[in-house]
Write an enzyme that holds these catalytic residues in place. Structure first.
Site: not given
Ligand code: PEP
Length: 250
Positions: A10, A165, A171, A228-229
């Site tokens: 979050w 990642e 994001g 994340g989002g």
């Molecule tokens: C994260 O914060 O680890 C992430 C993958 O964010 P998002 O899904 O928003 O790209």
């Protein structure tokens, strides 16, 4: 049957009532998950203990960070032991936002992983290349050095999760293709075999959402997602969990 770990990060979002409502909805819908699906939630640290204490069950809780020392004069920080004593079992370490905004490096991530493991937490260690590194063809060498340093001297029987990642995907709405993710996860798993002499769960993070979850989670060596989002809304997060259940056949 494939195991999936689906993690909601979050970050610094949601006010207390929104956070409570979202956790309650997730708990109601997924209170009885099959053993091969792990759903984990990483709320802001302020809410961690109360959410985790009130919602003990199949859904588990995750801290977004911890300090590298066991205790002491570190104003504003929280320790791994505090997290473990707050009904939480996991901690995210080395997220690219921590590396970028708080200047965390692999050595620090390694130190944090040690205290986390000592406290009985499972670290979710994030690695990933920047766009500049990818464009220069350095993705694998960056991942290799991150893995080597972050996992340095960690016991090879410890519970550890790796989150791949790509920094440029976080994001942004951009993701590598499923083929690129597959290749990178093959590389990471080969490196893990060299460093730790074993397979570890490797989950993917970076703009994973309800639309692309099926293609990404279907990759044979993707063991889940760090989201994340799309984890901030029940509809999108639950759709990703449902996709993982569908792919794993339950
Ligand atoms: C994260 O914060 O680890 C992430 C993958 O964010 P998002 O899904 O928003 O790209």
């Amino acid at each position: 049957m494939k195991n999936f770990t689906i993690v909601a990060n979050w970050k610094m979002n949601l006010l207390p009532l929104e956070a409570c409502e979202l956790v309650q909805n997730i708990n109601m819908q997924y209170g009885d998950l099959p053993h091969n699906i792990r759903v984990l939630i990483a709320p802001p640290s302020l809410y961690l203990q109360s959410l985790a204490e009130k919602n003990r069950g199949t859904i588990k809780f995750v801290a977004q960070n911890c300090h590298e020392k066991e205790e002491g004069a570190f104003t504003g920080e929280i320790s791994a032991q505090m997290i473990a004593a707050s009904f939480c079992e996991y901690v995210i370490l080395g997220h690219s936002e921590r590396r970028l905004y708080f200047k965390e490096n692999n050595k620090l991530v390694n130190a944090k992983a040690r205290v986390a493991l000592d406290a009985g937490l499972t670290p979710i260690i994030c690695i990933g290349e920047s766009m500049a590194e990818r464009e220069k063809g350095k993705t694998n060498s960056v991942l290799k050095s991150q893995l080597k340093a972050c996992l340095d001297s960690l016991h090879s029987e410890s519970d550890i999760i790796i989150a791949y990642e790509p920094v440029w995907a976080i994001g942004t709405g951009f993701t590598p293709t499923p083929g690129q993710i597959l290749d990178t996860h093959i590389f990471i798993k080969e490196e893990l075999m060299k460093i730790q002499k074993r397979d570890l769960p490797v989950i993917y993070g970076g703009s994973l959402n309800d639309k692309n979850a099926k293609a990404i989670l279907s990759c044979i060596n993707v063991d889940g997602g760090l989201i994340g989002g799309a984890s901030l809304s029940f509809e999108t997060f639950s759709s990703i969990i449902d996709t993982s259940r569908e792919i794993s056949g339950n």
